[in-house]
Scaffold this active site. Structure first.
Site, mmCIF file in Angstrom:
data_model
loop_
_atom_site.group_PDB
_atom_site.id
_atom_site.type_symbol
_atom_site.label_atom_id
_atom_site.label_comp_id
_atom_site.label_asym_id
_atom_site.label_seq_id
_atom_site.Cartn_x
_atom_site.Cartn_y
_atom_site.Cartn_z
ATOM 1 C CG ASP A 53 -0.270 -0.387 2.598
ATOM 2 O OD1 ASP A 53 0.870 0.057 2.453
ATOM 3 O OD2 ASP A 53 -0.984 -1.350 3.309
ATOM 4 C CG ASP A 55 1.018 4.007 4.397
ATOM 5 O OD1 ASP A 55 -0.118 3.815 4.138
ATOM 6 O OD2 ASP A 55 1.787 3.139 5.144
ATOM 7 C CG ASP A 181 9.655 0.156 12.320
ATOM 8 O OD1 ASP A 181 9.897 1.078 11.381
ATOM 9 O OD2 ASP A 181 8.809 -0.678 12.540
HETATM 10 P P1 ATP Z 1 4.443 -3.350 5.122
HETATM 11 O O1 ATP Z 1 5.143 -3.627 3.554
HETATM 12 O O2 ATP Z 1 4.175 -4.699 5.559
HETATM 13 O O3 ATP Z 1 3.166 -2.667 5.017
HETATM 14 P P2 ATP Z 1 5.453 -1.211 6.339
HETATM 15 O O4 ATP Z 1 6.922 -0.644 6.482
HETATM 16 O O5 ATP Z 1 4.766 -0.144 5.404
HETATM 17 O O6 ATP Z 1 5.513 -2.639 5.907
HETATM 18 P P3 ATP Z 1 3.337 -0.490 8.263
HETATM 19 O O7 ATP Z 1 2.943 -1.275 9.423
HETATM 20 O O8 ATP Z 1 2.281 -0.454 7.026
HETATM 21 O O9 ATP Z 1 4.762 -1.256 7.805
HETATM 22 O O10 ATP Z 1 3.800 0.756 8.728
HETATM 23 C C1 ATP Z 1 4.219 1.911 7.860
HETATM 24 C C2 ATP Z 1 5.274 2.730 8.584
HETATM 25 O O11 ATP Z 1 4.820 3.276 9.622
HETATM 26 C C3 ATP Z 1 6.579 1.783 8.530
HETATM 27 O O12 ATP Z 1 7.176 1.889 7.473
HETATM 28 C C4 ATP Z 1 7.285 2.823 9.810
HETATM 29 O O13 ATP Z 1 7.879 3.985 9.261
HETATM 30 C C5 ATP Z 1 5.899 3.121 10.727
HETATM 31 N N1 ATP Z 1 5.668 2.195 11.870
HETATM 32 C C6 ATP Z 1 4.660 1.100 11.495
HETATM 33 N N2 ATP Z 1 4.589 0.573 12.840
HETATM 34 C C7 ATP Z 1 5.451 1.178 13.803
HETATM 35 C C8 ATP Z 1 5.979 1.029 14.916
HETATM 36 N N3 ATP Z 1 5.535 0.024 15.635
HETATM 37 N N4 ATP Z 1 7.048 1.659 15.515
HETATM 38 C C9 ATP Z 1 7.434 2.706 14.746
HETATM 39 N N5 ATP Z 1 7.364 3.077 13.560
HETATM 40 C C10 ATP Z 1 6.371 2.270 12.694
HETATM 41 MG MG MG Z 2 2.698 -0.524 4.804
#
Ligand code: ATP
Ligand code: MG
Length: 485
Positions: A53, A55, A181
Protein backbone atom coordinates in the site's frame (compact mmCIF):
# COMPACT_ATOMS: atom_id res chain seq x y z
CA UNK A 1 19.25 18.19 7.80
CA UNK A 2 18.22 15.35 5.54
CA UNK A 3 20.37 13.96 2.84
CA UNK A 4 18.37 14.81 -0.26
CA UNK A 5 18.73 12.26 -3.01
CA UNK A 6 17.68 13.91 -6.27
CA UNK A 7 15.54 12.10 -8.81
CA UNK A 8 18.54 11.42 -11.04
CA UNK A 9 20.24 9.48 -8.26
CA UNK A 10 17.55 7.01 -7.28
CA UNK A 11 15.40 4.45 -9.04
CA UNK A 12 11.89 5.36 -7.96
CA UNK A 13 9.83 6.14 -11.01
CA UNK A 14 6.31 7.50 -10.89
CA UNK A 15 5.23 4.71 -13.19
CA UNK A 16 5.64 2.37 -10.23
CA UNK A 17 3.57 4.50 -7.89
CA UNK A 18 -0.14 3.98 -7.53
CA UNK A 19 -1.94 6.59 -9.68
CA UNK A 20 -4.27 7.24 -6.75
CA UNK A 21 -1.39 7.94 -4.41
CA UNK A 22 -0.01 10.33 -7.02
CA UNK A 23 -3.40 12.07 -7.25
CA UNK A 24 -3.39 12.59 -3.49
CA UNK A 25 0.18 13.88 -3.50
CA UNK A 26 -0.42 16.27 -6.39
CA UNK A 27 -3.51 17.70 -4.81
CA UNK A 28 -1.72 18.28 -1.51
CA UNK A 29 1.13 19.93 -3.36
CA UNK A 30 -1.19 22.11 -5.43
CA UNK A 31 -2.93 23.25 -2.26
CA UNK A 32 0.40 24.43 -0.89
CA UNK A 33 1.11 21.53 1.45
CA UNK A 34 4.01 19.15 1.62
CA UNK A 35 3.31 15.68 0.29
CA UNK A 36 5.57 12.67 0.72
CA UNK A 37 5.28 8.95 0.23
CA UNK A 38 6.67 7.37 3.32
CA UNK A 39 7.50 4.10 5.01
CA UNK A 40 7.26 0.64 3.52
CA UNK A 41 6.26 1.81 0.06
CA UNK A 42 9.42 3.89 -0.45
CA UNK A 43 11.52 1.02 0.86
CA UNK A 44 9.80 -1.50 -1.41
CA UNK A 45 10.05 0.75 -4.47
CA UNK A 46 13.79 1.12 -3.89
CA UNK A 47 14.05 -2.65 -3.62
CA UNK A 48 12.10 -3.12 -6.84
CA UNK A 49 9.23 -4.75 -4.97
CA UNK A 50 5.58 -3.95 -5.43
CA UNK A 51 4.39 -2.08 -2.34
CA UNK A 52 1.41 -3.47 -0.49
CA UNK A 53 0.00 0.00 0.00
CA UNK A 54 1.04 3.61 -0.38
CA UNK A 55 1.16 5.81 2.70
CA UNK A 56 1.29 9.57 2.45
CA UNK A 57 2.67 11.99 5.02
CA UNK A 58 1.90 15.68 4.95
CA UNK A 59 2.01 18.87 6.96
CA UNK A 60 -1.70 19.39 6.29
CA UNK A 61 -3.87 18.72 9.31
CA UNK A 62 -6.49 15.99 9.03
CA UNK A 63 -9.32 18.50 8.66
CA UNK A 64 -7.41 20.28 5.93
CA UNK A 65 -6.87 16.98 4.12
CA UNK A 66 -10.55 16.22 4.43
CA UNK A 67 -11.45 19.51 2.81
CA UNK A 68 -9.28 18.66 -0.18
CA UNK A 69 -10.92 15.31 -0.92
CA UNK A 70 -14.56 14.49 -1.30
CA UNK A 71 -13.85 10.77 -0.93
CA UNK A 72 -12.15 11.15 2.43
CA UNK A 73 -12.92 9.96 5.92
CA UNK A 74 -11.09 10.74 9.12
CA UNK A 75 -10.36 7.76 11.32
CA UNK A 76 -8.59 7.29 14.60
CA UNK A 77 -9.61 8.61 17.91
CA UNK A 78 -6.79 10.72 19.14
CA UNK A 79 -4.31 10.84 16.35
CA UNK A 80 -6.50 11.31 13.35
CA UNK A 81 -5.66 9.98 9.93
CA UNK A 82 -7.33 10.68 6.65
CA UNK A 83 -8.38 7.78 4.49
CA UNK A 84 -8.92 8.77 0.88
CA UNK A 85 -11.01 6.20 -0.96
CA UNK A 86 -10.61 5.22 -4.59
CA UNK A 87 -12.82 2.18 -5.09
CA UNK A 88 -10.95 -0.67 -3.43
CA UNK A 89 -7.83 1.33 -2.79
CA UNK A 90 -7.42 3.45 0.30
CA UNK A 91 -4.62 5.98 0.46
CA UNK A 92 -3.78 6.74 4.05
CA UNK A 93 -2.72 10.32 4.68
CA UNK A 94 -1.07 11.05 8.01
CA UNK A 95 -0.15 14.43 9.33
CA UNK A 96 3.49 14.61 10.43
CA UNK A 97 3.73 13.57 13.95
CA UNK A 98 6.26 14.02 16.69
CA UNK A 99 7.59 11.58 19.31
CA UNK A 100 7.70 7.84 18.96
CA UNK A 101 4.31 6.48 19.75
CA UNK A 102 3.43 3.04 18.45
CA UNK A 103 2.07 4.09 15.11
CA UNK A 104 0.08 0.97 14.50
CA UNK A 105 -1.91 1.35 17.70
CA UNK A 106 -3.24 4.56 16.35
CA UNK A 107 -4.05 3.46 12.88
CA UNK A 108 -7.03 1.58 11.63
CA UNK A 109 -6.22 -2.08 12.27
CA UNK A 110 -5.26 -3.87 9.09
CA UNK A 111 -8.16 -6.17 9.39
CA UNK A 112 -8.35 -7.14 5.73
CA UNK A 113 -6.00 -9.97 6.63
CA UNK A 114 -8.62 -11.25 8.99
CA UNK A 115 -11.10 -11.16 6.15
CA UNK A 116 -13.14 -8.30 7.44
CA UNK A 117 -14.32 -5.04 6.07
CA UNK A 118 -11.98 -2.30 7.20
CA UNK A 119 -13.16 -1.28 10.62
CA UNK A 120 -13.18 2.30 11.64
CA UNK A 121 -10.27 2.79 13.94
CA UNK A 122 -12.46 4.00 16.77
CA UNK A 123 -14.06 0.61 17.11
CA UNK A 124 -10.96 -1.35 17.92
CA UNK A 125 -8.46 1.03 19.33
CA UNK A 126 -7.28 0.58 22.80
CA UNK A 127 -8.16 3.56 24.88
CA UNK A 128 -4.95 5.46 25.21
CA UNK A 129 -6.31 8.82 26.05
CA UNK A 130 -9.24 11.01 25.31
CA UNK A 131 -10.62 11.65 21.87
CA UNK A 132 -9.51 14.65 19.91
CA UNK A 133 -12.23 17.11 20.72
CA UNK A 134 -13.51 19.56 18.17
CA UNK A 135 -12.05 22.30 20.33
CA UNK A 136 -8.70 20.52 20.46
CA UNK A 137 -8.64 20.05 16.71
CA UNK A 138 -9.57 23.67 16.19
CA UNK A 139 -6.77 24.73 18.50
CA UNK A 140 -4.28 22.59 16.67
CA UNK A 141 -5.48 23.95 13.40
CA UNK A 142 -5.23 27.50 14.64
CA UNK A 143 -1.71 26.85 15.87
CA UNK A 144 -0.86 25.23 12.60
CA UNK A 145 -2.11 28.22 10.65
CA UNK A 146 1.19 29.91 11.42
CA UNK A 147 2.92 27.20 9.38
CA UNK A 148 6.39 27.81 10.71
CA UNK A 149 5.23 27.27 14.27
CA UNK A 150 4.72 23.52 14.41
CA UNK A 151 2.62 22.12 17.19
CA UNK A 152 4.95 20.81 19.81
CA UNK A 153 2.70 19.36 22.41
CA UNK A 154 4.97 16.61 23.68
CA UNK A 155 2.68 15.20 26.26
CA UNK A 156 3.80 11.61 26.70
CA UNK A 157 3.02 8.85 29.15
CA UNK A 158 4.86 5.60 29.73
CA UNK A 159 4.02 2.53 31.73
CA UNK A 160 6.60 1.05 34.10
CA UNK A 161 8.26 -1.04 31.37
CA UNK A 162 8.80 2.04 29.24
CA UNK A 163 5.90 1.39 26.88
CA UNK A 164 4.39 4.53 25.46
CA UNK A 165 0.78 4.78 26.51
CA UNK A 166 -0.03 8.14 25.07
CA UNK A 167 1.66 10.66 22.97
CA UNK A 168 -0.41 13.31 21.40
CA UNK A 169 1.22 15.53 18.94
CA UNK A 170 1.33 16.68 15.38
CA UNK A 171 4.75 17.78 14.27
CA UNK A 172 7.08 18.43 11.39
CA UNK A 173 8.80 16.01 9.09
CA UNK A 174 11.97 16.42 11.18
CA UNK A 175 10.06 15.08 14.17
CA UNK A 176 8.06 12.51 12.22
CA UNK A 177 11.13 10.63 11.13
CA UNK A 178 12.35 9.79 14.63
CA UNK A 179 9.26 7.95 15.75
CA UNK A 180 9.62 5.44 12.89
CA UNK A 181 11.11 2.07 13.64
CA UNK A 182 13.83 1.06 11.18
CA UNK A 183 15.95 3.32 9.02
CA UNK A 184 14.74 1.41 5.96
CA UNK A 185 11.19 2.43 6.87
CA UNK A 186 11.97 6.10 7.34
CA UNK A 187 12.55 7.44 3.84
CA UNK A 188 10.36 10.17 2.37
CA UNK A 189 9.68 10.57 -1.34
CA UNK A 190 8.92 14.21 -2.03
CA UNK A 191 6.28 14.94 -4.65
CA UNK A 192 7.60 18.50 -5.07
CA UNK A 193 10.70 17.38 -6.96
CA UNK A 194 10.63 13.56 -6.81
CA UNK A 195 13.65 13.49 -4.51
CA UNK A 196 14.08 11.21 -1.50
CA UNK A 197 14.70 12.71 1.92
CA UNK A 198 16.83 10.57 4.18
CA UNK A 199 17.47 11.70 7.75
CA UNK A 200 18.72 8.39 9.12
CA UNK A 201 20.90 6.68 6.54
CA UNK A 202 18.01 4.54 5.38
CA UNK A 203 19.08 4.52 1.73
CA UNK A 204 22.47 3.08 2.61
CA UNK A 205 20.95 0.49 4.89
CA UNK A 206 18.54 -0.58 2.18
CA UNK A 207 21.43 -0.91 -0.24
CA UNK A 208 23.29 -3.00 2.36
CA UNK A 209 20.08 -4.91 3.11
CA UNK A 210 20.33 -4.13 6.78
CA UNK A 211 17.66 -3.44 9.35
CA UNK A 212 18.75 -0.83 11.83
CA UNK A 213 16.57 0.51 14.58
CA UNK A 214 16.42 4.29 14.73
CA UNK A 215 17.70 5.58 18.07
CA UNK A 216 18.56 3.39 21.04
CA UNK A 217 17.19 -0.08 20.23
CA UNK A 218 16.38 -1.05 23.81
CA UNK A 219 14.40 2.14 24.41
CA UNK A 220 12.56 1.76 21.14
CA UNK A 221 11.62 -1.87 21.87
CA UNK A 222 10.46 -0.90 25.33
CA UNK A 223 8.33 1.90 23.92
CA UNK A 224 6.63 -0.56 21.64
CA UNK A 225 7.53 -4.24 21.98
CA UNK A 226 5.76 -5.02 18.69
CA UNK A 227 8.84 -3.56 17.03
CA UNK A 228 10.60 -6.84 17.91
CA UNK A 229 8.04 -8.73 15.88
CA UNK A 230 8.31 -6.18 13.11
CA UNK A 231 12.06 -6.77 13.05
CA UNK A 232 11.43 -10.47 12.54
CA UNK A 233 8.80 -9.73 9.91
CA UNK A 234 11.12 -7.55 7.86
CA UNK A 235 13.95 -10.05 8.20
CA UNK A 236 11.65 -12.70 6.81
CA UNK A 237 9.95 -10.53 4.22
CA UNK A 238 12.94 -8.66 2.87
CA UNK A 239 15.73 -11.09 3.66
CA UNK A 240 17.49 -8.21 5.45
CA UNK A 241 19.95 -8.76 8.30
CA UNK A 242 19.04 -7.28 11.62
CA UNK A 243 22.26 -5.50 12.59
CA UNK A 244 23.76 -6.70 15.89
CA UNK A 245 22.92 -3.70 18.07
CA UNK A 246 19.30 -3.86 16.95
CA UNK A 247 19.14 -7.62 17.50
CA UNK A 248 20.88 -7.78 20.86
CA UNK A 249 18.14 -6.47 23.21
CA UNK A 250 15.47 -8.80 21.82
CA UNK A 251 16.60 -11.80 23.86
CA UNK A 252 16.27 -9.74 27.04
CA UNK A 253 13.10 -7.87 26.18
CA UNK A 254 10.96 -10.37 24.34
CA UNK A 255 8.80 -11.05 27.39
CA UNK A 256 7.49 -7.50 27.10
CA UNK A 257 5.47 -8.73 24.15
CA UNK A 258 3.15 -10.27 26.74
CA UNK A 259 2.09 -6.75 27.70
CA UNK A 260 0.90 -5.77 24.23
CA UNK A 261 -2.85 -5.75 23.58
CA UNK A 262 -3.73 -9.24 22.27
CA UNK A 263 -5.75 -7.91 19.32
CA UNK A 264 -2.66 -6.18 18.05
CA UNK A 265 -0.55 -9.32 18.49
CA UNK A 266 -3.08 -11.33 16.53
CA UNK A 267 -2.94 -8.77 13.75
CA UNK A 268 0.85 -8.86 13.76
CA UNK A 269 0.81 -12.67 13.68
CA UNK A 270 -1.30 -12.59 10.55
CA UNK A 271 1.14 -10.17 8.96
CA UNK A 272 3.98 -12.53 9.81
CA UNK A 273 2.33 -15.60 8.37
CA UNK A 274 -0.27 -14.60 5.81
CA UNK A 275 1.47 -12.04 3.65
CA UNK A 276 3.62 -14.23 1.48
CA UNK A 277 6.67 -15.03 3.62
CA UNK A 278 5.19 -17.21 6.33
CA UNK A 279 7.59 -20.06 5.76
CA UNK A 280 10.55 -17.76 6.42
CA UNK A 281 8.87 -16.10 9.39
CA UNK A 282 8.77 -19.28 11.47
CA UNK A 283 12.55 -19.91 11.71
CA UNK A 284 13.24 -16.18 12.16
CA UNK A 285 10.78 -15.97 15.05
CA UNK A 286 12.29 -19.05 16.63
CA UNK A 287 15.86 -17.86 16.24
CA UNK A 288 14.98 -14.58 17.94
CA UNK A 289 13.14 -16.35 20.76
CA UNK A 290 9.96 -14.60 19.71
CA UNK A 291 7.79 -17.61 18.97
CA UNK A 292 8.11 -18.49 22.66
CA UNK A 293 6.81 -15.04 23.53
CA UNK A 294 3.96 -15.17 21.04
CA UNK A 295 2.86 -18.81 21.05
CA UNK A 296 4.64 -20.62 23.88
CA UNK A 297 2.82 -23.91 23.27
CA UNK A 298 3.89 -23.98 19.63
CA UNK A 299 7.51 -23.24 20.49
CA UNK A 300 7.58 -25.87 23.20
CA UNK A 301 6.14 -28.48 20.84
CA UNK A 302 8.82 -27.72 18.28
CA UNK A 303 11.56 -27.81 20.92
CA UNK A 304 10.46 -31.14 22.32
CA UNK A 305 9.90 -32.69 18.88
CA UNK A 306 12.93 -31.71 16.82
CA UNK A 307 12.67 -32.51 13.10
CA UNK A 308 9.23 -33.94 13.64
CA UNK A 309 6.75 -34.76 10.92
CA UNK A 310 4.53 -32.07 12.39
CA UNK A 311 7.25 -29.49 11.85
CA UNK A 312 7.50 -30.63 8.24
CA UNK A 313 3.74 -30.41 7.90
CA UNK A 314 3.70 -26.89 9.31
CA UNK A 315 6.52 -25.80 7.03
CA UNK A 316 4.89 -27.29 3.96
CA UNK A 317 1.57 -25.76 4.91
CA UNK A 318 3.21 -22.35 5.21
CA UNK A 319 4.93 -22.82 1.85
CA UNK A 320 1.57 -23.62 0.28
CA UNK A 321 0.07 -20.57 1.93
CA UNK A 322 2.87 -18.36 0.59
CA UNK A 323 2.26 -19.76 -2.89
CA UNK A 324 -1.43 -18.91 -2.59
CA UNK A 325 -0.59 -15.37 -1.55
CA UNK A 326 1.73 -14.85 -4.48
CA UNK A 327 -0.89 -16.26 -6.83
CA UNK A 328 -3.38 -13.74 -5.47
CA UNK A 329 -5.58 -16.44 -3.95
CA UNK A 330 -7.28 -16.09 -0.61
CA UNK A 331 -5.77 -17.38 2.62
CA UNK A 332 -7.44 -17.86 5.95
CA UNK A 333 -6.39 -17.43 9.56
CA UNK A 334 -8.32 -20.63 10.31
CA UNK A 335 -5.95 -22.73 8.24
CA UNK A 336 -2.94 -20.93 9.70
CA UNK A 337 -4.16 -21.70 13.21
CA UNK A 338 -4.63 -25.33 12.29
CA UNK A 339 -1.02 -25.49 11.11
CA UNK A 340 0.50 -23.69 14.06
CA UNK A 341 -1.55 -25.50 16.67
CA UNK A 342 -1.27 -28.92 15.05
CA UNK A 343 1.53 -30.09 17.34
CA UNK A 344 -0.05 -28.83 20.58
CA UNK A 345 -3.40 -30.35 19.61
CA UNK A 346 -1.77 -33.69 18.78
CA UNK A 347 0.07 -33.66 22.11
CA UNK A 348 -3.12 -33.08 24.04
CA UNK A 349 -4.97 -35.84 22.21
CA UNK A 350 -2.13 -38.28 22.70
CA UNK A 351 -2.04 -37.61 26.41
CA UNK A 352 -5.49 -39.25 26.58
CA UNK A 353 -6.02 -43.01 26.78
CA UNK A 354 -5.82 -44.42 23.22
CA UNK A 355 -9.46 -45.47 23.34
CA UNK A 356 -10.43 -41.83 23.37
CA UNK A 357 -8.17 -40.66 20.54
CA UNK A 358 -10.84 -40.86 17.90
CA UNK A 359 -13.74 -39.42 19.78
CA UNK A 360 -14.87 -36.15 18.35
CA UNK A 361 -15.24 -34.81 21.88
CA UNK A 362 -11.56 -35.52 22.55
CA UNK A 363 -10.56 -33.76 19.37
CA UNK A 364 -12.71 -30.75 20.16
CA UNK A 365 -11.48 -30.55 23.72
CA UNK A 366 -7.89 -30.70 22.50
CA UNK A 367 -8.61 -27.88 20.05
CA UNK A 368 -10.18 -25.81 22.79
CA UNK A 369 -7.29 -26.34 25.16
CA UNK A 370 -4.66 -25.50 22.55
CA UNK A 371 -6.64 -22.40 21.57
CA UNK A 372 -6.93 -21.34 25.21
CA UNK A 373 -3.14 -21.51 25.50
CA UNK A 374 -2.73 -19.49 22.31
CA UNK A 375 -5.25 -16.95 23.60
CA UNK A 376 -2.87 -16.05 26.41
CA UNK A 377 -1.26 -13.60 24.04
CA UNK A 378 -3.38 -13.52 20.91
CA UNK A 379 -6.96 -12.36 20.68
CA UNK A 380 -8.21 -14.84 18.11
CA UNK A 381 -11.68 -13.97 16.87
CA UNK A 382 -14.21 -16.67 17.56
CA UNK A 383 -15.04 -17.44 13.96
CA UNK A 384 -11.48 -18.67 13.46
CA UNK A 385 -11.40 -20.84 16.57
CA UNK A 386 -14.75 -22.33 15.57
CA UNK A 387 -13.37 -22.97 12.11
CA UNK A 388 -10.35 -24.69 13.61
CA UNK A 389 -12.56 -27.04 15.62
CA UNK A 390 -14.55 -27.89 12.53
CA UNK A 391 -11.43 -28.58 10.49
CA UNK A 392 -10.13 -31.02 13.08
CA UNK A 393 -13.48 -32.62 13.78
CA UNK A 394 -13.87 -33.27 10.05
CA UNK A 395 -10.58 -35.19 9.81
CA UNK A 396 -11.90 -38.57 11.03
CA UNK A 397 -15.02 -38.14 8.90
CA UNK A 398 -12.90 -37.50 5.84
CA UNK A 399 -10.63 -40.41 6.65
CA UNK A 400 -13.47 -42.85 7.06
CA UNK A 401 -16.10 -41.82 4.56
CA UNK A 402 -19.24 -43.80 5.05
CA UNK A 403 -21.25 -44.47 1.95
CA UNK A 404 -23.13 -41.78 0.10
CA UNK A 405 -23.56 -39.78 3.28
CA UNK A 406 -19.92 -38.83 2.99
CA UNK A 407 -20.70 -36.92 -0.20
CA UNK A 408 -22.56 -34.33 1.83
CA UNK A 409 -19.27 -33.32 3.43
CA UNK A 410 -18.26 -31.68 0.16
CA UNK A 411 -20.74 -28.91 0.75
CA UNK A 412 -19.68 -28.42 4.36
CA UNK A 413 -18.49 -24.82 4.70
CA UNK A 414 -15.21 -26.02 6.18
CA UNK A 415 -14.70 -28.86 3.67
CA UNK A 416 -12.08 -27.04 1.63
CA UNK A 417 -9.86 -26.22 4.60
CA UNK A 418 -10.34 -29.68 6.14
CA UNK A 419 -9.52 -31.35 2.82
CA UNK A 420 -6.39 -29.23 2.43
CA UNK A 421 -5.31 -30.33 5.89
CA UNK A 422 -6.04 -33.97 5.03
CA UNK A 423 -3.86 -33.65 1.91
CA UNK A 424 -1.02 -32.24 3.94
CA UNK A 425 -1.34 -34.98 6.53
CA UNK A 426 -1.37 -37.61 3.81
CA UNK A 427 1.83 -36.17 2.33
CA UNK A 428 3.58 -36.90 5.59
CA UNK A 429 2.03 -40.29 6.21
CA UNK A 430 -0.28 -38.97 8.91
CA UNK A 431 -3.36 -40.00 7.00
CA UNK A 432 -4.07 -42.47 4.23
CA UNK A 433 -2.91 -41.21 0.86
CA UNK A 434 -5.52 -43.43 -0.80
CA UNK A 435 -8.32 -41.69 1.00
CA UNK A 436 -6.87 -38.28 0.29
CA UNK A 437 -6.67 -39.20 -3.40
CA UNK A 438 -10.20 -40.52 -3.28
CA UNK A 439 -11.43 -37.10 -2.13
CA UNK A 440 -9.36 -35.36 -4.77
CA UNK A 441 -10.79 -37.56 -7.50
CA UNK A 442 -14.28 -37.23 -6.11
CA UNK A 443 -14.29 -33.48 -6.56
CA UNK A 444 -13.46 -33.79 -10.23
CA UNK A 445 -16.29 -36.08 -11.31
CA UNK A 446 -20.04 -35.84 -11.95
CA UNK A 447 -22.58 -36.41 -9.22
CA UNK A 448 -23.47 -39.83 -10.64
CA UNK A 449 -19.87 -40.83 -10.62
CA UNK A 450 -19.48 -39.53 -7.09
CA UNK A 451 -22.32 -41.83 -6.03
CA UNK A 452 -20.61 -44.76 -7.69
CA UNK A 453 -17.31 -43.94 -6.02
CA UNK A 454 -18.99 -43.77 -2.61
CA UNK A 455 -20.72 -47.10 -3.20
CA UNK A 456 -17.52 -48.73 -4.35
CA UNK A 457 -15.65 -47.50 -1.32
CA UNK A 458 -18.37 -48.74 0.99
CA UNK A 459 -18.36 -52.11 -0.72
CA UNK A 460 -14.78 -52.70 0.24
CA UNK A 461 -11.26 -52.45 -1.04
CA UNK A 462 -11.48 -54.89 -3.95
CA UNK A 463 -14.52 -53.17 -5.46
CA UNK A 464 -13.21 -49.68 -4.98
CA UNK A 465 -11.42 -49.58 -8.31
CA UNK A 466 -8.05 -50.76 -7.11
CA UNK A 467 -7.94 -48.37 -4.21
CA UNK A 468 -7.42 -49.70 -0.79
CA UNK A 469 -10.62 -48.19 0.50
CA UNK A 470 -9.92 -48.14 4.20
CA UNK A 471 -12.94 -48.92 6.20
CA UNK A 472 -13.23 -48.53 9.88
CA UNK A 473 -11.72 -51.52 11.57
CA UNK A 474 -14.11 -52.31 14.34
CA UNK A 475 -12.52 -52.40 17.71
CA UNK A 476 -9.08 -52.15 16.15
CA UNK A 477 -6.65 -49.44 17.16
CA UNK A 478 -6.12 -46.77 14.63
CA UNK A 479 -3.71 -43.93 14.39
CA UNK A 480 -4.54 -40.88 16.43
CA UNK A 481 -6.84 -38.55 14.63
CA UNK A 482 -3.96 -36.17 14.11
CA UNK A 483 -1.64 -39.00 13.13
CA UNK A 484 1.26 -37.16 14.70
CA UNK A 485 2.53 -40.39 16.19
P1 ATP B 1 4.48 -3.40 5.03
O1 ATP B 1 5.15 -3.57 3.72
O2 ATP B 1 4.33 -4.68 5.74
O3 ATP B 1 3.22 -2.59 4.99
P2 ATP B 1 5.50 -1.09 6.34
O4 ATP B 1 6.90 -0.70 6.63
O5 ATP B 1 4.73 -0.25 5.38
O6 ATP B 1 5.53 -2.59 5.90
P3 ATP B 1 3.38 -0.54 8.17
O7 ATP B 1 2.96 -1.33 9.34
O8 ATP B 1 2.49 -0.42 7.00
O9 ATP B 1 4.77 -1.15 7.71
O10 ATP B 1 3.79 0.90 8.71
C1 ATP B 1 4.09 1.99 7.88
C2 ATP B 1 5.27 2.77 8.44
O11 ATP B 1 4.94 3.27 9.73
C3 ATP B 1 6.53 1.95 8.65
O12 ATP B 1 7.30 1.87 7.50
C4 ATP B 1 7.22 2.69 9.76
O13 ATP B 1 7.88 3.83 9.27
C5 ATP B 1 6.06 3.17 10.60
N1 ATP B 1 5.69 2.23 11.68
C6 ATP B 1 4.72 1.31 11.64
N2 ATP B 1 4.62 0.67 12.82
C7 ATP B 1 5.56 1.20 13.61
C8 ATP B 1 5.94 0.98 14.96
N3 ATP B 1 5.36 0.04 15.70
N4 ATP B 1 6.94 1.74 15.46
C9 ATP B 1 7.54 2.68 14.72
N5 ATP B 1 7.22 2.93 13.46
C10 ATP B 1 6.24 2.21 12.89
MG1 MG C 1 2.68 -0.45 4.81
Amino acid sequence: MPRIIPRAQHTISRSHISPNALRVLYRLRDAGFQGFLVGGCVRDLLLGLEPKDFDVATDALPEQVKRLFRNCRLVGRRFRLAHVFFGQEIIEVATFRAASAPIQDEEAPESELAGEEPVQAEDELIDQGGPVTEAGAARLEAEHAGRDAPVADTERMFDDTGRILRDNVYGTIEADVWRRDFTANALYYNIADFSIWDYVGGAEDIAARELRMIGDPETRYREDPVRMLRAARFEAKLGFTLEPASAEPIGRLRELIGGVPPARLFDETLKLFLTGHGERSLPVLRRRGLLAALLPNVESYLVTHPDSLVEKLVTRGLTNTDARVSAGRSVTPTFLLALLLYGPIATIIESLPPARWHEVTSILEACDQAVREAQRHLAIPKRFTLGLREMFALQPRLEHPRGRRALRLISHPRFRAAYDLLLLRAQFGMASADIANWWTELQGVSEDEQGRMADALAAGPERAGGQKGRRRRRGGRRRTSTGAS
